[in-house]
Write a protein that holds these residues in place. Sequence first.
Motif, PDB file in Angstrom:
ATOM      1  N   LYS A   1      74.312 -66.167  42.177  1.00  0.00           N
ATOM      2  CA  LYS A   1      74.657 -65.798  43.556  1.00  0.00           C
ATOM      3  C   LYS A   1      73.453 -65.166  44.255  1.00  0.00           C
ATOM      4  O   LYS A   1      73.411 -63.958  44.497  1.00  0.00           O
ATOM      5  CB  LYS A   1      75.830 -64.818  43.536  1.00  0.00           C
ATOM      6  CG  LYS A   1      77.105 -65.366  42.904  1.00  0.00           C
ATOM      7  CD  LYS A   1      77.849 -66.261  43.870  1.00  0.00           C
ATOM      8  CE  LYS A   1      79.225 -66.618  43.343  1.00  0.00           C
ATOM      9  NZ  LYS A   1      79.986 -67.426  44.301  1.00  0.00           N
TER      10      LYS A   1
ATOM     11  N   LEU B   1      80.270 -53.847  50.264  1.00  0.00           N
ATOM     12  CA  LEU B   1      78.882 -53.465  50.505  1.00  0.00           C
ATOM     13  C   LEU B   1      78.712 -52.690  51.816  1.00  0.00           C
ATOM     14  O   LEU B   1      77.727 -51.976  51.994  1.00  0.00           O
ATOM     15  CB  LEU B   1      77.982 -54.702  50.508  1.00  0.00           C
ATOM     16  CG  LEU B   1      77.615 -55.269  49.134  1.00  0.00           C
ATOM     17  CD1 LEU B   1      76.895 -56.595  49.273  1.00  0.00           C
ATOM     18  CD2 LEU B   1      76.764 -54.281  48.339  1.00  0.00           C
TER      19      LEU B   1
ATOM     20  N   LEU C   1      83.038 -58.953  48.756  1.00  0.00           N
ATOM     21  CA  LEU C   1      81.724 -58.350  48.561  1.00  0.00           C
ATOM     22  C   LEU C   1      81.172 -57.794  49.867  1.00  0.00           C
ATOM     23  O   LEU C   1      80.588 -56.708  49.896  1.00  0.00           O
ATOM     24  CB  LEU C   1      80.756 -59.380  47.980  1.00  0.00           C
ATOM     25  CG  LEU C   1      81.015 -59.842  46.542  1.00  0.00           C
ATOM     26  CD1 LEU C   1      80.043 -60.940  46.152  1.00  0.00           C
ATOM     27  CD2 LEU C   1      80.909 -58.677  45.563  1.00  0.00           C
ATOM     28  N   GLU C   2      81.377 -58.526  50.925  1.00  0.00           N
ATOM     29  CA  GLU C   2      80.892 -58.063  52.218  1.00  0.00           C
ATOM     30  C   GLU C   2      81.567 -56.756  52.626  1.00  0.00           C
ATOM     31  O   GLU C   2      80.900 -55.817  53.077  1.00  0.00           O
ATOM     32  CB  GLU C   2      81.151 -59.135  53.280  1.00  0.00           C
ATOM     33  CG  GLU C   2      80.564 -58.807  54.638  1.00  0.00           C
ATOM     34  CD  GLU C   2      80.702 -59.946  55.626  1.00  0.00           C
ATOM     35  OE1 GLU C   2      80.213 -59.791  56.765  1.00  0.00           O
ATOM     36  OE2 GLU C   2      81.298 -60.984  55.267  1.00  0.00           O
TER      37      GLU C   2
ATOM     38  N   CYS D   1      82.541 -58.718  42.000  1.00  0.00           N
ATOM     39  CA  CYS D   1      81.524 -59.701  41.606  1.00  0.00           C
ATOM     40  C   CYS D   1      82.068 -60.695  40.582  1.00  0.00           C
ATOM     41  O   CYS D   1      81.627 -61.846  40.527  1.00  0.00           O
ATOM     42  CB  CYS D   1      80.298 -58.999  41.030  1.00  0.00           C
ATOM     43  SG  CYS D   1      79.304 -58.113  42.238  1.00  0.00           S
TER      44      CYS D   1
ATOM     45  N   PHE E   1      72.372 -65.363  47.342  1.00  0.00           N
ATOM     46  CA  PHE E   1      72.655 -64.785  48.655  1.00  0.00           C
ATOM     47  C   PHE E   1      73.079 -63.330  48.528  1.00  0.00           C
ATOM     48  O   PHE E   1      72.578 -62.453  49.262  1.00  0.00           O
ATOM     49  CB  PHE E   1      73.760 -65.588  49.352  1.00  0.00           C
ATOM     50  CG  PHE E   1      74.196 -65.014  50.669  1.00  0.00           C
ATOM     51  CD1 PHE E   1      73.492 -65.299  51.831  1.00  0.00           C
ATOM     52  CD2 PHE E   1      75.304 -64.171  50.760  1.00  0.00           C
ATOM     53  CE1 PHE E   1      73.889 -64.766  53.058  1.00  0.00           C
ATOM     54  CE2 PHE E   1      75.713 -63.637  51.965  1.00  0.00           C
ATOM     55  CZ  PHE E   1      74.998 -63.931  53.122  1.00  0.00           C
ATOM     56  N   TRP E   2      73.958 -63.032  47.583  1.00  0.00           N
ATOM     57  CA  TRP E   2      74.467 -61.667  47.432  1.00  0.00           C
ATOM     58  C   TRP E   2      73.472 -60.762  46.718  1.00  0.00           C
ATOM     59  O   TRP E   2      73.452 -59.550  46.945  1.00  0.00           O
ATOM     60  CB  TRP E   2      75.824 -61.678  46.735  1.00  0.00           C
ATOM     61  CG  TRP E   2      76.870 -62.233  47.651  1.00  0.00           C
ATOM     62  CD1 TRP E   2      77.499 -63.433  47.576  1.00  0.00           C
ATOM     63  CD2 TRP E   2      77.355 -61.605  48.842  1.00  0.00           C
ATOM     64  NE1 TRP E   2      78.354 -63.597  48.629  1.00  0.00           N
ATOM     65  CE2 TRP E   2      78.289 -62.490  49.431  1.00  0.00           C
ATOM     66  CE3 TRP E   2      77.096 -60.388  49.473  1.00  0.00           C
ATOM     67  CZ2 TRP E   2      78.950 -62.187  50.615  1.00  0.00           C
ATOM     68  CZ3 TRP E   2      77.757 -60.087  50.650  1.00  0.00           C
ATOM     69  CH2 TRP E   2      78.681 -60.971  51.213  1.00  0.00           C
TER      70      TRP E   2
ATOM     71  N   LEU F   1      75.794 -61.042  39.259  1.00  0.00           N
ATOM     72  CA  LEU F   1      75.408 -61.978  40.313  1.00  0.00           C
ATOM     73  C   LEU F   1      74.317 -62.930  39.837  1.00  0.00           C
ATOM     74  O   LEU F   1      74.312 -64.116  40.184  1.00  0.00           O
ATOM     75  CB  LEU F   1      74.944 -61.212  41.549  1.00  0.00           C
ATOM     76  CG  LEU F   1      76.024 -60.401  42.277  1.00  0.00           C
ATOM     77  CD1 LEU F   1      75.404 -59.557  43.386  1.00  0.00           C
ATOM     78  CD2 LEU F   1      77.113 -61.315  42.838  1.00  0.00           C
TER      79      LEU F   1
ATOM     80  N   LYS G   1      71.417 -59.614  49.500  1.00  0.00           N
ATOM     81  CA  LYS G   1      72.171 -58.619  50.276  1.00  0.00           C
ATOM     82  C   LYS G   1      72.160 -57.250  49.592  1.00  0.00           C
ATOM     83  O   LYS G   1      72.033 -56.210  50.247  1.00  0.00           O
ATOM     84  CB  LYS G   1      73.614 -59.088  50.459  1.00  0.00           C
ATOM     85  CG  LYS G   1      73.785 -60.222  51.447  1.00  0.00           C
ATOM     86  CD  LYS G   1      73.553 -59.746  52.878  1.00  0.00           C
ATOM     87  CE  LYS G   1      73.858 -60.824  53.890  1.00  0.00           C
ATOM     88  NZ  LYS G   1      73.571 -60.374  55.275  1.00  0.00           N
ATOM     89  N   VAL G   2      72.315 -57.259  48.274  1.00  0.00           N
ATOM     90  CA  VAL G   2      72.304 -55.996  47.526  1.00  0.00           C
ATOM     91  C   VAL G   2      70.957 -55.301  47.683  1.00  0.00           C
ATOM     92  O   VAL G   2      70.883 -54.092  47.918  1.00  0.00           O
ATOM     93  CB  VAL G   2      72.624 -56.247  46.034  1.00  0.00           C
ATOM     94  CG1 VAL G   2      72.345 -54.997  45.205  1.00  0.00           C
ATOM     95  CG2 VAL G   2      74.083 -56.670  45.863  1.00  0.00           C
TER      96      VAL G   2
ATOM     97  N   ASN H   1      84.758 -64.727  46.289  1.00  0.00           N
ATOM     98  CA  ASN H   1      84.697 -63.279  46.514  1.00  0.00           C
ATOM     99  C   ASN H   1      83.791 -62.861  47.670  1.00  0.00           C
ATOM    100  O   ASN H   1      83.506 -61.678  47.838  1.00  0.00           O
ATOM    101  CB  ASN H   1      84.220 -62.582  45.236  1.00  0.00           C
ATOM    102  CG  ASN H   1      82.864 -63.111  44.761  1.00  0.00           C
ATOM    103  OD1 ASN H   1      82.252 -63.944  45.414  1.00  0.00           O
ATOM    104  ND2 ASN H   1      82.422 -62.622  43.616  1.00  0.00           N
ATOM    105  N   ASP H   2      83.324 -63.788  48.484  1.00  0.00           N
ATOM    106  CA  ASP H   2      82.343 -63.453  49.509  1.00  0.00           C
ATOM    107  C   ASP H   2      82.841 -62.386  50.480  1.00  0.00           C
ATOM    108  O   ASP H   2      82.119 -61.425  50.785  1.00  0.00           O
ATOM    109  CB  ASP H   2      81.945 -64.704  50.291  1.00  0.00           C
ATOM    110  CG  ASP H   2      81.048 -65.629  49.483  1.00  0.00           C
ATOM    111  OD1 ASP H   2      80.737 -65.283  48.330  1.00  0.00           O
ATOM    112  OD2 ASP H   2      80.665 -66.686  49.999  1.00  0.00           O
TER     113      ASP H   2
END
Length: 347
Positions: free
Chosen positions: A98, A71, A67-68, A58, A100-101, A93, A104-105, A63-64
Amino acid sequence: MANYNNLTMKGSGENKKNSYLHKLIRNGNIHKIKLMLPSIKDINEKNDQGYPPLLYACEQENNDEMLELLLEQENIDPLAQESIEKQNVLHILAFKGKLFWIVKVFEKFPDLPVDTVTIDGNTPLIMAAKMDHIDVIEYLHRKGANINHTNEKKYTPLHYAAINGYPISTKRLLELGANIDARDDRKCTPLMKTCSWNFLEICKILVYNAADIDAQDSLGNTSLAQAVKRGYTEVVKFLLQAGANPNITSKDNYNNIFTPLISACKLNNIVLVKILIEKGCDVNYPGNDYSEALFQCIRVGFYDGVLELLKAGVDLCGRNPRNRKTPLEQAIKFNQDDIASLIQENL
Protein backbone atom coordinates in the motif's frame (compact mmCIF):
# COMPACT_ATOMS: atom_id res chain seq x y z
CA MET A 1 -22.59 11.23 23.34
CA ALA A 2 -22.02 7.66 24.51
CA ASN A 3 -18.66 6.56 25.88
CA TYR A 4 -17.51 3.61 23.77
CA ASN A 5 -14.05 3.10 25.24
CA ASN A 6 -14.77 0.25 27.65
CA LEU A 7 -17.02 -1.90 25.45
CA THR A 8 -15.80 -5.37 24.50
CA MET A 9 -16.82 -7.81 21.80
CA LYS A 10 -17.03 -11.57 21.53
CA GLY A 11 -16.23 -13.70 18.52
CA SER A 12 -15.21 -17.17 17.39
CA GLY A 13 -16.23 -18.70 20.70
CA GLU A 14 -13.75 -16.76 22.83
CA ASN A 15 -13.62 -13.43 24.57
CA LYS A 16 -11.79 -10.74 22.68
CA LYS A 17 -11.02 -7.53 24.45
CA ASN A 18 -11.68 -4.96 21.76
CA SER A 19 -13.01 -1.46 21.97
CA TYR A 20 -16.23 -0.70 20.17
CA LEU A 21 -14.12 1.17 17.64
CA HIS A 22 -12.24 -2.03 16.80
CA LYS A 23 -15.57 -3.75 16.20
CA LEU A 24 -16.72 -0.99 13.86
CA ILE A 25 -13.41 -1.11 12.00
CA ARG A 26 -13.69 -4.87 11.58
CA ASN A 27 -17.23 -4.49 10.22
CA GLY A 28 -16.30 -1.55 8.02
CA ASN A 29 -19.01 0.65 9.50
CA ILE A 30 -17.75 4.03 8.31
CA HIS A 31 -20.87 5.94 9.32
CA LYS A 32 -20.66 4.90 12.98
CA ILE A 33 -16.88 5.37 13.04
CA LYS A 34 -17.40 9.00 12.01
CA LEU A 35 -20.02 9.47 14.73
CA MET A 36 -17.99 8.04 17.57
CA LEU A 37 -14.49 9.41 16.82
CA PRO A 38 -15.11 12.74 18.61
CA SER A 39 -15.90 10.88 21.85
CA ILE A 40 -12.89 8.56 21.87
CA LYS A 41 -10.67 9.24 24.88
CA ASP A 42 -7.73 7.10 23.76
CA ILE A 43 -7.40 6.78 20.00
CA ASN A 44 -4.36 4.52 20.54
CA GLU A 45 -6.07 1.98 22.83
CA LYS A 46 -5.00 -1.55 21.92
CA ASN A 47 -7.06 -4.71 21.74
CA ASP A 48 -5.96 -7.99 23.36
CA GLN A 49 -3.61 -8.74 20.45
CA GLY A 50 -1.87 -5.39 20.74
CA TYR A 51 -3.56 -3.71 17.79
CA PRO A 52 -4.57 -0.07 18.18
CA PRO A 53 -7.34 1.12 15.83
CA LEU A 54 -5.04 2.44 13.09
CA LEU A 55 -3.04 -0.77 12.92
CA TYR A 56 -6.26 -2.80 13.05
CA ALA A 57 -7.62 -0.77 10.14
CA CYS A 58 -4.46 -1.50 8.12
CA GLU A 59 -5.28 -5.20 8.37
CA GLN A 60 -8.78 -4.82 6.92
CA GLU A 61 -9.79 -5.04 3.27
CA ASN A 62 -11.28 -2.01 1.50
CA ASN A 63 -9.88 0.16 4.27
CA ASP A 64 -9.06 3.43 2.48
CA GLU A 65 -11.82 5.51 4.06
CA MET A 66 -11.07 4.11 7.52
CA LEU A 67 -7.39 4.89 7.21
CA GLU A 68 -8.14 8.40 6.07
CA LEU A 69 -10.45 9.01 9.03
CA LEU A 70 -7.98 7.65 11.57
CA LEU A 71 -4.97 9.48 10.18
CA GLU A 72 -6.91 12.74 10.55
CA GLN A 73 -7.07 12.25 14.32
CA GLU A 74 -4.72 14.64 16.11
CA ASN A 75 -3.63 12.26 18.85
CA ILE A 76 -2.71 9.30 16.65
CA ASP A 77 0.72 8.18 17.83
CA PRO A 78 2.61 6.22 15.14
CA LEU A 79 5.03 4.84 17.71
CA ALA A 80 2.10 3.33 19.61
CA GLN A 81 0.88 1.52 16.52
CA GLU A 82 2.54 -1.72 17.44
CA SER A 83 1.04 -5.22 17.75
CA ILE A 84 2.28 -8.02 20.00
CA GLU A 85 4.46 -9.06 17.02
CA LYS A 86 5.86 -5.51 17.20
CA GLN A 87 4.50 -4.66 13.77
CA ASN A 88 3.57 -1.07 13.13
CA VAL A 89 1.55 0.47 10.34
CA LEU A 90 4.58 0.62 8.05
CA HIS A 91 5.20 -3.14 8.32
CA ILE A 92 1.62 -4.03 7.46
CA LEU A 93 1.24 -1.46 4.69
CA ALA A 94 4.58 -2.50 3.18
CA PHE A 95 3.60 -6.19 3.29
CA LYS A 96 0.33 -5.34 1.52
CA GLY A 97 2.04 -3.06 -0.98
CA LYS A 98 0.00 0.00 0.00
CA LEU A 99 2.40 2.66 -1.22
CA PHE A 100 -0.21 5.42 -1.28
CA TRP A 101 -0.88 5.03 2.45
CA ILE A 102 2.79 4.64 3.32
CA VAL A 103 3.37 8.03 1.69
CA LYS A 104 0.41 9.46 3.64
CA VAL A 105 1.82 8.14 6.92
CA PHE A 106 5.19 9.76 6.27
CA GLU A 107 3.50 13.01 5.26
CA LYS A 108 1.77 13.12 8.63
CA PHE A 109 4.77 11.76 10.56
CA PRO A 110 7.90 12.81 8.64
CA ASP A 111 10.21 11.75 11.48
CA LEU A 112 8.82 8.23 11.74
CA PRO A 113 11.76 5.75 11.86
CA VAL A 114 11.85 3.88 8.56
CA ASP A 115 13.77 0.87 9.88
CA THR A 116 11.60 -0.07 12.85
CA VAL A 117 11.78 -3.81 13.45
CA THR A 118 9.30 -6.53 14.34
CA ILE A 119 9.94 -9.13 17.02
CA ASP A 120 11.61 -11.20 14.27
CA GLY A 121 13.81 -8.30 13.22
CA ASN A 122 11.95 -7.48 10.00
CA THR A 123 11.90 -3.92 8.72
CA PRO A 124 9.16 -2.53 6.45
CA LEU A 125 11.56 -2.88 3.52
CA ILE A 126 12.03 -6.58 4.27
CA MET A 127 8.23 -6.97 4.44
CA ALA A 128 7.95 -5.34 1.00
CA ALA A 129 10.71 -7.57 -0.41
CA LYS A 130 8.90 -10.68 0.83
CA MET A 131 5.93 -9.77 -1.35
CA ASP A 132 7.69 -8.31 -4.42
CA HIS A 133 6.41 -4.76 -3.91
CA ILE A 134 9.09 -2.95 -5.90
CA ASP A 135 7.51 0.52 -5.67
CA VAL A 136 7.43 0.24 -1.88
CA ILE A 137 11.04 -0.97 -1.79
CA GLU A 138 12.14 2.01 -3.85
CA TYR A 139 10.19 4.52 -1.76
CA LEU A 140 11.45 3.17 1.56
CA HIS A 141 14.99 3.21 0.22
CA ARG A 142 14.56 6.88 -0.72
CA LYS A 143 13.39 7.49 2.85
CA GLY A 144 16.67 6.05 4.09
CA ALA A 145 15.81 2.40 4.74
CA ASN A 146 18.79 0.07 5.10
CA ILE A 147 18.84 -2.10 1.98
CA ASN A 148 21.06 -4.65 3.78
CA HIS A 149 19.25 -4.89 7.11
CA THR A 150 19.19 -8.45 8.47
CA ASN A 151 16.46 -10.03 10.59
CA GLU A 152 16.91 -12.66 13.29
CA LYS A 153 17.66 -15.30 10.63
CA LYS A 154 20.19 -12.90 9.09
CA TYR A 155 18.07 -12.73 5.94
CA THR A 156 18.35 -9.53 3.92
CA PRO A 157 15.71 -8.21 1.52
CA LEU A 158 17.75 -9.79 -1.28
CA HIS A 159 17.51 -13.20 0.39
CA TYR A 160 13.72 -12.94 0.30
CA ALA A 161 13.64 -11.83 -3.34
CA ALA A 162 15.90 -14.77 -4.23
CA ILE A 163 13.99 -17.33 -2.15
CA ASN A 164 10.65 -16.30 -3.64
CA GLY A 165 11.81 -16.05 -7.24
CA TYR A 166 11.28 -12.33 -7.85
CA PRO A 167 13.52 -11.34 -10.80
CA ILE A 168 12.61 -7.64 -11.00
CA SER A 169 12.93 -7.13 -7.24
CA THR A 170 16.25 -8.98 -7.30
CA LYS A 171 17.60 -6.70 -10.02
CA ARG A 172 16.32 -3.55 -8.32
CA LEU A 173 17.71 -4.48 -4.92
CA LEU A 174 21.11 -5.04 -6.51
CA GLU A 175 20.89 -1.66 -8.24
CA LEU A 176 20.06 -0.07 -4.88
CA GLY A 177 23.18 -1.54 -3.30
CA ALA A 178 22.12 -4.90 -1.87
CA ASN A 179 25.02 -7.09 -0.76
CA ILE A 180 24.96 -9.89 -3.32
CA ASP A 181 26.89 -12.30 -1.07
CA ALA A 182 25.17 -11.54 2.25
CA ARG A 183 25.13 -14.54 4.61
CA ASP A 184 22.17 -15.75 6.65
CA ASP A 185 22.44 -17.59 9.97
CA ARG A 186 23.51 -20.76 8.12
CA LYS A 187 26.00 -18.83 6.00
CA CYS A 188 23.81 -19.16 2.91
CA THR A 189 24.01 -16.48 0.23
CA PRO A 190 21.02 -15.40 -1.88
CA LEU A 191 22.48 -17.48 -4.74
CA MET A 192 22.51 -20.62 -2.60
CA LYS A 193 18.92 -19.94 -1.53
CA THR A 194 17.58 -19.44 -5.04
CA CYS A 195 19.38 -22.55 -6.28
CA SER A 196 17.70 -24.49 -3.47
CA TRP A 197 14.32 -23.41 -4.89
CA ASN A 198 15.09 -23.99 -8.59
CA PHE A 199 14.78 -20.36 -9.65
CA LEU A 200 17.02 -20.43 -12.71
CA GLU A 201 16.28 -16.85 -13.76
CA ILE A 202 17.29 -15.48 -10.36
CA CYS A 203 20.36 -17.71 -10.40
CA LYS A 204 21.41 -16.17 -13.71
CA ILE A 205 20.81 -12.62 -12.49
CA LEU A 206 22.98 -13.18 -9.42
CA VAL A 207 25.78 -14.96 -11.27
CA TYR A 208 25.85 -12.32 -14.01
CA ASN A 209 26.17 -9.71 -11.27
CA ALA A 210 29.28 -11.46 -9.91
CA ALA A 211 27.85 -13.45 -7.01
CA ASP A 212 30.40 -15.80 -5.47
CA ILE A 213 29.45 -18.98 -7.29
CA ASP A 214 31.58 -21.22 -5.04
CA ALA A 215 30.67 -19.69 -1.68
CA GLN A 216 30.00 -22.35 0.98
CA ASP A 217 27.46 -22.47 3.79
CA SER A 218 28.10 -23.71 7.33
CA LEU A 219 28.15 -27.34 6.10
CA GLY A 220 30.29 -26.59 3.07
CA ASN A 221 27.44 -26.69 0.54
CA THR A 222 27.87 -24.55 -2.55
CA SER A 223 25.06 -23.37 -4.80
CA LEU A 224 25.93 -26.30 -7.09
CA ALA A 225 25.69 -28.76 -4.21
CA GLN A 226 22.27 -27.36 -3.24
CA ALA A 227 20.97 -27.74 -6.80
CA VAL A 228 22.36 -31.26 -7.21
CA LYS A 229 20.85 -32.49 -3.94
CA ARG A 230 17.43 -31.42 -5.18
CA GLY A 231 17.86 -32.69 -8.73
CA TYR A 232 17.54 -29.31 -10.44
CA THR A 233 19.14 -30.19 -13.76
CA GLU A 234 18.92 -26.84 -15.55
CA VAL A 235 20.35 -24.95 -12.58
CA VAL A 236 23.19 -27.48 -12.34
CA LYS A 237 23.96 -27.09 -16.05
CA PHE A 238 24.03 -23.32 -15.81
CA LEU A 239 26.25 -23.23 -12.72
CA LEU A 240 28.75 -25.61 -14.29
CA GLN A 241 28.79 -23.60 -17.52
CA ALA A 242 29.38 -20.48 -15.42
CA GLY A 243 32.46 -22.05 -13.86
CA ALA A 244 31.23 -23.62 -10.61
CA ASN A 245 33.79 -25.99 -9.08
CA PRO A 246 32.28 -29.52 -9.16
CA ASN A 247 34.70 -30.95 -6.62
CA ILE A 248 34.06 -28.83 -3.53
CA THR A 249 33.07 -31.04 -0.61
CA SER A 250 30.29 -30.58 1.91
CA LYS A 251 28.95 -32.45 4.92
CA ASP A 252 25.53 -33.66 5.94
CA ASN A 253 24.15 -33.47 9.48
CA TYR A 254 25.86 -36.78 10.28
CA ASN A 255 29.29 -35.48 9.22
CA ASN A 256 29.39 -37.59 6.04
CA ILE A 257 31.37 -35.92 3.26
CA PHE A 258 29.89 -35.40 -0.20
CA THR A 259 30.84 -33.99 -3.57
CA PRO A 260 28.09 -33.09 -6.03
CA LEU A 261 28.81 -36.34 -7.89
CA ILE A 262 28.40 -38.41 -4.73
CA SER A 263 25.05 -36.69 -4.09
CA ALA A 264 23.91 -37.40 -7.65
CA CYS A 265 24.85 -41.08 -7.24
CA LYS A 266 22.97 -41.27 -3.96
CA LEU A 267 19.90 -39.85 -5.75
CA ASN A 268 20.17 -42.40 -8.58
CA ASN A 269 20.20 -39.48 -11.03
CA ILE A 270 21.93 -40.57 -14.24
CA VAL A 271 21.43 -37.21 -15.97
CA LEU A 272 23.30 -35.33 -13.26
CA VAL A 273 25.97 -38.01 -13.02
CA LYS A 274 26.73 -37.66 -16.73
CA ILE A 275 26.76 -33.86 -16.57
CA LEU A 276 29.06 -33.76 -13.55
CA ILE A 277 31.50 -36.31 -14.97
CA GLU A 278 31.59 -34.38 -18.25
CA LYS A 279 32.44 -31.20 -16.31
CA GLY A 280 35.34 -32.79 -14.49
CA CYS A 281 33.94 -34.14 -11.23
CA ASP A 282 36.46 -36.45 -9.54
CA VAL A 283 35.02 -39.97 -9.84
CA ASN A 284 37.62 -41.29 -7.37
CA TYR A 285 37.06 -38.88 -4.51
CA PRO A 286 38.41 -39.10 -1.85
CA GLY A 287 41.14 -41.01 -3.69
CA ASN A 288 43.82 -43.41 -2.45
CA ASP A 289 41.50 -45.69 -0.50
CA TYR A 290 38.18 -45.75 -2.38
CA SER A 291 35.59 -43.95 -4.52
CA GLU A 292 32.64 -42.83 -2.42
CA ALA A 293 30.59 -42.22 -5.58
CA LEU A 294 31.01 -45.88 -6.56
CA PHE A 295 30.02 -47.14 -3.12
CA GLN A 296 26.96 -44.86 -3.13
CA CYS A 297 25.90 -46.39 -6.45
CA ILE A 298 26.32 -49.87 -5.03
CA ARG A 299 24.27 -49.05 -1.92
CA VAL A 300 21.29 -47.83 -3.95
CA GLY A 301 21.59 -50.34 -6.78
CA PHE A 302 22.45 -47.68 -9.35
CA TYR A 303 23.70 -49.84 -12.24
CA ASP A 304 23.80 -47.05 -14.83
CA GLY A 305 25.73 -44.89 -12.39
CA VAL A 306 28.36 -47.60 -11.95
CA LEU A 307 28.58 -47.92 -15.73
CA GLU A 308 29.27 -44.18 -16.13
CA LEU A 309 31.86 -44.23 -13.36
CA LEU A 310 33.61 -47.13 -15.06
CA LYS A 311 33.73 -45.21 -18.34
CA ALA A 312 35.33 -42.33 -16.45
CA GLY A 313 38.05 -44.55 -14.94
CA VAL A 314 36.80 -45.22 -11.42
CA ASP A 315 39.12 -47.25 -9.19
CA LEU A 316 37.68 -50.72 -8.52
CA CYS A 317 40.36 -51.77 -6.05
CA GLY A 318 39.74 -49.42 -3.16
CA ARG A 319 38.25 -50.54 0.13
CA ASN A 320 35.37 -49.03 2.03
CA PRO A 321 36.94 -47.57 5.21
CA ARG A 322 33.87 -48.49 7.25
CA ASN A 323 34.02 -52.25 6.61
CA ARG A 324 37.18 -52.67 4.46
CA LYS A 325 35.20 -54.33 1.65
CA THR A 326 36.08 -53.85 -2.01
CA PRO A 327 33.41 -52.63 -4.46
CA LEU A 328 32.86 -56.21 -5.64
CA GLU A 329 32.49 -57.50 -2.07
CA GLN A 330 30.13 -54.63 -1.27
CA ALA A 331 27.96 -55.40 -4.30
CA ILE A 332 27.75 -59.05 -3.28
CA LYS A 333 26.88 -58.05 0.29
CA PHE A 334 23.96 -55.92 -0.94
CA ASN A 335 22.83 -58.62 -3.40
CA GLN A 336 23.47 -56.31 -6.34
CA ASP A 337 24.17 -59.18 -8.74
CA ASP A 338 24.14 -57.09 -11.95
CA ILE A 339 26.54 -54.57 -10.45
CA ALA A 340 28.76 -57.33 -9.08
CA SER A 341 28.98 -58.90 -12.53
CA LEU A 342 29.75 -55.52 -14.14
CA ILE A 343 32.55 -54.84 -11.65
CA GLN A 344 33.99 -58.35 -12.08
CA GLU A 345 34.03 -57.93 -15.86
CA ASN A 346 36.09 -54.73 -15.49
CA LEU A 347 38.61 -55.89 -12.91
